[in-house]
Design a protein around this motif. Structure first.
Motif, PDB file in Angstrom:
ATOM      1  N   TYR A 211       0.676  -1.410  -0.246  1.00 28.43           N
ATOM      2  CA  TYR A 211      -0.010  -0.036   0.547  1.00 28.43           C
ATOM      3  C   TYR A 211       1.119   1.462  -0.054  1.00 28.43           C
ATOM      4  CZ  TYR A 211      -4.261   3.133   1.279  1.00 28.43           C
ATOM      5  OH  TYR A 211      -5.287   3.725   1.245  1.00 28.43           O
ATOM      6  N   TYR A 249      -1.731   3.024  12.194  1.00 30.48           N
ATOM      7  CA  TYR A 249      -2.222   2.223  11.263  1.00 30.48           C
ATOM      8  C   TYR A 249      -1.742   0.850  10.439  1.00 30.48           C
ATOM      9  CZ  TYR A 249      -4.563   6.091   8.172  1.00 30.48           C
ATOM     10  OH  TYR A 249      -5.473   7.051   7.812  1.00 30.48           O
ATOM     11  N   ARG A 293      -8.055  12.009 -16.459  1.00 33.20           N
ATOM     12  CA  ARG A 293      -7.769  13.930 -16.631  1.00 33.20           C
ATOM     13  C   ARG A 293      -7.242  14.366 -16.769  1.00 33.20           C
ATOM     14  NH1 ARG A 293     -11.878  14.554 -15.903  1.00 33.20           N
ATOM     15  NH2 ARG A 293     -13.607  15.166 -13.946  1.00 33.20           N
ATOM     16  N   ARG A 313     -14.969  19.666 -18.603  1.00 28.96           N
ATOM     17  CA  ARG A 313     -14.503  18.698 -18.431  1.00 28.96           C
ATOM     18  C   ARG A 313     -15.919  17.349 -18.181  1.00 28.96           C
ATOM     19  NH1 ARG A 313     -11.168  18.561 -12.270  1.00 28.96           N
ATOM     20  NH2 ARG A 313      -9.313  18.179 -13.613  1.00 28.96           N
ATOM     21  N   ASN A 328     -12.718   3.530  -5.677  1.00 31.84           N
ATOM     22  CA  ASN A 328     -11.108   3.439  -5.462  1.00 31.84           C
ATOM     23  C   ASN A 328     -11.331   3.456  -3.716  1.00 31.84           C
ATOM     24  OD1 ASN A 328     -12.711   5.996  -5.225  1.00 31.84           O
ATOM     25  ND2 ASN A 328     -10.460   7.168  -5.014  1.00 31.84           N
ATOM     26  N   TYR A 329     -12.481   4.100  -3.450  1.00 29.53           N
ATOM     27  CA  TYR A 329     -12.886   3.674  -1.905  1.00 29.53           C
ATOM     28  C   TYR A 329     -13.281   2.718  -1.265  1.00 29.53           C
ATOM     29  CZ  TYR A 329     -13.329   9.140  -1.077  1.00 29.53           C
ATOM     30  OH  TYR A 329     -13.246  10.547  -1.054  1.00 29.53           O
ATOM     31  N   ASP A 332     -10.057   0.417  -1.619  1.00 32.06           N
ATOM     32  CA  ASP A 332      -9.271   0.807   0.127  1.00 32.06           C
ATOM     33  C   ASP A 332     -10.056   0.039   1.084  1.00 32.06           C
ATOM     34  OD1 ASP A 332      -6.850   1.979   1.145  1.00 32.06           O
ATOM     35  OD2 ASP A 332      -7.514   3.904   0.406  1.00 32.06           O
ATOM     36  N   ARG A 364     -16.045  11.291   3.665  1.00 29.35           N
ATOM     37  CA  ARG A 364     -15.392  11.891   2.790  1.00 29.35           C
ATOM     38  C   ARG A 364     -15.869  12.208   1.278  1.00 29.35           C
ATOM     39  NH1 ARG A 364      -9.501  12.895   2.703  1.00 29.35           N
ATOM     40  NH2 ARG A 364      -8.092  12.905   0.919  1.00 29.35           N
ATOM     41  N   ASP A 368     -17.066  15.265  -0.838  1.00 30.21           N
ATOM     42  CA  ASP A 368     -16.517  15.138  -2.547  1.00 30.21           C
ATOM     43  C   ASP A 368     -17.927  15.554  -3.313  1.00 30.21           C
ATOM     44  OD1 ASP A 368     -14.498  15.023  -4.339  1.00 30.21           O
ATOM     45  OD2 ASP A 368     -15.661  13.348  -4.913  1.00 30.21           O
ATOM     46  N   LYS A 375     -19.260  22.148  -8.044  1.00 30.53           N
ATOM     47  CA  LYS A 375     -18.886  22.544  -9.620  1.00 30.53           C
ATOM     48  C   LYS A 375     -19.500  22.208 -10.815  1.00 30.53           C
ATOM     49  CE  LYS A 375     -14.919  19.590  -9.006  1.00 30.53           C
ATOM     50  NZ  LYS A 375     -13.842  18.884  -8.683  1.00 30.53           N
ATOM     51  N   TYR A 376     -20.350  20.677 -10.665  1.00 29.60           N
ATOM     52  CA  TYR A 376     -20.692  20.086 -12.143  1.00 29.60           C
ATOM     53  C   TYR A 376     -22.287  20.429 -12.749  1.00 29.60           C
ATOM     54  CZ  TYR A 376     -16.188  18.806 -12.510  1.00 29.60           C
ATOM     55  OH  TYR A 376     -14.710  18.119 -12.186  1.00 29.60           O
TER      56      TYR A 376
HETATM   57  N1  LIG Z   1      -5.251   5.194   3.869  1.00 33.49           N
HETATM   58  C1  LIG Z   1      -5.985   6.696   4.370  1.00 33.49           C
HETATM   59  O1  LIG Z   1      -6.384   7.005   5.543  1.00 33.49           O
HETATM   60  C2  LIG Z   1      -6.858   6.585   3.290  1.00 33.49           C
HETATM   61  C3  LIG Z   1      -6.797   6.863   1.797  1.00 33.49           C
HETATM   62  N2  LIG Z   1      -7.555   7.396   0.524  1.00 33.49           N
HETATM   63  C4  LIG Z   1      -7.349   6.933  -0.816  1.00 33.49           C
HETATM   64  O2  LIG Z   1      -7.224   7.991  -1.220  1.00 33.49           O
HETATM   65  C5  LIG Z   1      -7.631   8.128  -2.431  1.00 33.49           C
HETATM   66  C6  LIG Z   1      -8.145   9.230  -3.081  1.00 33.49           C
HETATM   67  O3  LIG Z   1      -9.334   9.942  -2.739  1.00 33.49           O
HETATM   68  P1  LIG Z   1      -9.517  11.501  -2.195  1.00 33.49           P
HETATM   69  O4  LIG Z   1      -9.237  12.391  -2.759  1.00 33.49           O
HETATM   70  O5  LIG Z   1     -10.711  11.757  -1.190  1.00 33.49           O
HETATM   71  O6  LIG Z   1     -10.469  11.468  -3.647  1.00 33.49           O
HETATM   72  P2  LIG Z   1     -10.787  10.788  -5.310  1.00 33.49           P
HETATM   73  O7  LIG Z   1      -9.213  10.029  -5.834  1.00 33.49           O
HETATM   74  O8  LIG Z   1     -11.969   9.286  -5.063  1.00 33.49           O
HETATM   75  O9  LIG Z   1     -11.089  11.698  -5.973  1.00 33.49           O
HETATM   76  C7  LIG Z   1     -12.490  13.206  -6.615  1.00 33.49           C
HETATM   77  C8  LIG Z   1     -12.422  13.279  -7.636  1.00 33.49           C
HETATM   78  O10 LIG Z   1     -12.041  12.969  -8.693  1.00 33.49           O
HETATM   79  C9  LIG Z   1     -13.430  13.263  -9.241  1.00 33.49           C
HETATM   80  N3  LIG Z   1     -14.605  12.699 -10.491  1.00 33.49           N
HETATM   81  C10 LIG Z   1     -15.089  12.101  -9.002  1.00 33.49           C
HETATM   82  N4  LIG Z   1     -15.959  11.612 -10.350  1.00 33.49           N
HETATM   83  C11 LIG Z   1     -15.034  11.150 -11.128  1.00 33.49           C
HETATM   84  C12 LIG Z   1     -15.579  10.425 -12.462  1.00 33.49           C
HETATM   85  N5  LIG Z   1     -16.872   9.768 -12.641  1.00 33.49           N
HETATM   86  N6  LIG Z   1     -15.197  10.889 -13.632  1.00 33.49           N
HETATM   87  C13 LIG Z   1     -13.576  11.829 -13.556  1.00 33.49           C
HETATM   88  N7  LIG Z   1     -13.134  11.945 -12.196  1.00 33.49           N
HETATM   89  C14 LIG Z   1     -14.063  11.612 -11.388  1.00 33.49           C
HETATM   90  C15 LIG Z   1     -13.664  14.813  -9.013  1.00 33.49           C
HETATM   91  O11 LIG Z   1     -12.969  15.749  -9.179  1.00 33.49           O
HETATM   92  P3  LIG Z   1     -12.088  16.599 -10.862  1.00 33.49           P
HETATM   93  O12 LIG Z   1     -13.320  16.152 -11.848  1.00 33.49           O
HETATM   94  O13 LIG Z   1     -12.122  17.377 -10.016  1.00 33.49           O
HETATM   95  O14 LIG Z   1     -11.017  15.588 -10.665  1.00 33.49           O
HETATM   96  C16 LIG Z   1     -13.659  14.451  -7.287  1.00 33.49           C
HETATM   97  O15 LIG Z   1     -13.456  15.144  -6.446  1.00 33.49           O
HETATM   98  C17 LIG Z   1      -8.075   6.942  -2.639  1.00 33.49           C
HETATM   99  O16 LIG Z   1      -8.463   5.616  -3.351  1.00 33.49           O
HETATM  100  C18 LIG Z   1      -8.473   6.599  -1.349  1.00 33.49           C
HETATM  101  O17 LIG Z   1      -9.240   5.103  -1.173  1.00 33.49           O
HETATM  102  C19 LIG Z   1      -8.222   8.589   0.968  1.00 33.49           C
HETATM  103  C20 LIG Z   1      -8.068   8.819   2.577  1.00 33.49           C
HETATM  104  C21 LIG Z   1      -7.904   8.290   3.399  1.00 33.49           C
END
Ligand SMILES: NC(=O)C1=CN([C@@H]2O[C@H](COP(=O)(O)OP(=O)(O)OC[C@H]3O[C@@H](n4cnc5c(N)ncnc54)[C@H](OP(=O)(O)O)[C@@H]3O)[C@@H](O)[C@H]2O)C=CC1
Ligand SMILES: CC(C)CCC[C@@H](C)[C@H]1CC=C2C3=C(CC[C@@]21C)[C@@]1(C)CC[C@H](O)C(C)(C)[C@@H]1CC3
Length: 396
Positions: A211, A249, A293, A313, A328-329, A332, A364, A368, A375-376
């Motif tokens: 990880y 962790y 992106r 976008r 992605n969540y 995780d 979170r 988001d 935004k959209y």
């Molecule tokens: N281990 C830990 O403690 C933690 C791990 N994480 C991990 O960090 C990673 C990042 O998470 P996080 O920053 O919260 O959010 P994301 O990486 O999920 O980003 C969310 C953004 O993705 C874009 N998005 C959402 N839906 C779509 C779509 N359908 N198509 C294209 N773009 C889209 C939007 O931004 P835009 O349109 O502006 O690009 C949105 O704001 C995750 O894998 C999470 O599991 C997070 C927190 C704690």
């Protein structure tokens, strides 16, 4: 701000107690002599200094961050994986020269204490620094005028000292690499106590190293996470990055050192499979979005279905992002389950991470969602209609 450090110390104390009850009282309340050690302070400052020095080494690449309010973009060094490898080499050299790595496990309490202290002091300095920052450098949240709230959330978006980016550095280096180092020390200590590390300890170490290695290998992807693009740098992230991540962790490995768990090979294989499934979803989803992106006409994502938005976008509505709105969540969370399973089912304590992480990601996700709706607008509503589930298909 008081509850988070209290929870962290509670977990550290109960993990080493016999009953190891998540909701029970800690076996004892540590006095100042158990928390304060000048050696721990020295070790901690050396660690921060070492990681800062690795950050400043020439990077294989400089990446550009998202566009800021003033239309500029910051540049970030991509050398996190290099820092991990250099740390491993240094620790390897130290151990072969007789460094007692297992002893680190005896210093977890005072180290957590100095990390917490550093987080408080650092957050105060960040708060003061934000007083002289231009308005364009401030984060959208964290500037409410309530000093306690703003201190917690963080006022400045990307505080920097010359080109040194404090938030980017803390998010990926001292805490994440510190986490795997603590895990390794627990493994070494177990080998010293019991002759060899247990299978459960190997699994926990392996999964969490994967990880952290992944986070540093795909370091550039962190530049599009909410923490970097939206959240200010205050107590929540400073404490989260520097203290919470390394000391909570690593809870599963801490638990295993004091409560060895037998693990059959067949069960271990199932757990590895769960982790692999979680990792594939997590990595697949994050990479798909990042590739899209960066360049929507990249052949790996060009065939996916999209929705256009008024901002110019697009949003993905097929592939991973067509399954749920936060695949992605989901990945995780599946990995979080795989990290706890090697600890058996006799105790709730090793499942703390899974419980906390579920709460964190649900919150979170809601944040988001709010930002994406702003935004959209209508395009986001259409996306929610087409992809109705947030994290878990057909459940949530
Ligand atoms: N281990 C830990 O403690 C933690 C791990 N994480 C991990 O960090 C990673 C990042 O998470 P996080 O920053 O919260 O959010 P994301 O990486 O999920 O980003 C969310 C953004 O993705 C874009 N998005 C959402 N839906 C779509 C779509 N359908 N198509 C294209 N773009 C889209 C939007 O931004 P835009 O349109 O502006 O690009 C949105 O704001 C995750 O894998 C999470 O599991 C997070 C927190 C704690
Ligand atoms: C202490 C509080 C209750 C909450 C603090 C939250 C922080 C610990 C987390 C917020 C977002 C994080 C991310 C990662 C680690 C935990 C924190 C800092 C991350 C670096 C882990 C590795 C991943 O691959 C990632 C996608 C790079 C993560 C980004 C978000």
């Amino acid at each position: 701000m008081l509850l988070l450090p209290a929870t962290m110390f509670h977990l550290l104390l109960v993990a080493r107690s016999g009953p190891a009850r998540l909701l029970g009282l800690p076996p004892y309340l540590p006095g100042p002599e158990a928390l304060w050690s000048p050696w721990a302070l020295l070790l901690w400052l050396t660690w921060l200094g070492l990681q800062a020095a690795f950050y400043l080494l020439p990077a294989r690449k400089m990446a550009e961050g998202q566009e800021l309010k003033d239309k500029t973009r910051l540049r970030y060094p991509i050398n996190g994986f290099q820092a991990l490898v250099l740390t491993a080499l240094l620790v390897g050299l130290g151990v072969s020269a007789g460094l007692p790595l297992g002893m680190l496990t005896e210093m977890l309490l005072p180290l957590a204490f100095v990390a917490t202290l550093t987080a408080f002091i650092f957050s105060l300095l960040l708060y003061l620094k934000a007083l002289i920052a231009p308005a364009s450098a401030l984060a959208p949240g964290g500037n409410s005028g309530n000093p306690i709230y703003d201190f917690f959330l963080g006022r400045e978006l990307n505080p920097r000292i010359c080109s040194f980016d404090c938030k980017y550095f803390c998010e990926l280096r001292p805490g994440l690499i510190g986490w795997v180092l603590i895990n390794l020390a627990l493994l070494v200590q177990e080998a010293e106590l019991r002759g060899s590390p247990s299978l459960a300890m190997w699994l926990v170490n392996g999964f969490q190293l994967l990880y952290v290695g992944d986070a540093l290998w795909y370091e550039e992807a962190v530049l599009t996470t909410m923490d970097i693009t939206h959240d200010g740098f205050g107590f929540m992230l400073a404490f989260g990055d520097l203290a919470w991540v390394p000391f909570t962790y690593s809870l599963q490995a801490q638990f295993l050192l004091y409560h060895p768990q037998p693990l059959e090979l067949s069960m271990a294989s199932v757990i590895c499979l769960i982790n692999a499934v979680g990792y594939c979803i997590f990595r697949g989803a994050n990479s798909q979005k990042n590739t899209f992106r960066k360049n929507p006409s990249d052949p790996r994502v060009a065939g996916l279905e999209t929705i256009s938005t008024a901002t110019g976008r697009q949003l993905l509505v097929s592939g991973w992002w067509g399954m749920v709105r936060h695949p992605n969540y989901l990945g995780d969370l599946i990995m979080a389950l795989a990290w706890s399973l090697p600890c058996g089912v006799s105790h709730l304590l090793p499942y703390f991470y899974l419980l906390y992480f579920t709460a964190l990601l649900v919150h979170r996700e809601a944040r988001d969602e709010q930002q994406c709706l702003q935004k959209y607008g209508l395009a986001w509503r259409e996306y929610c209609r087409r992809v109705p589930y947030r994290i878990v298909p057909y459940i949530y």
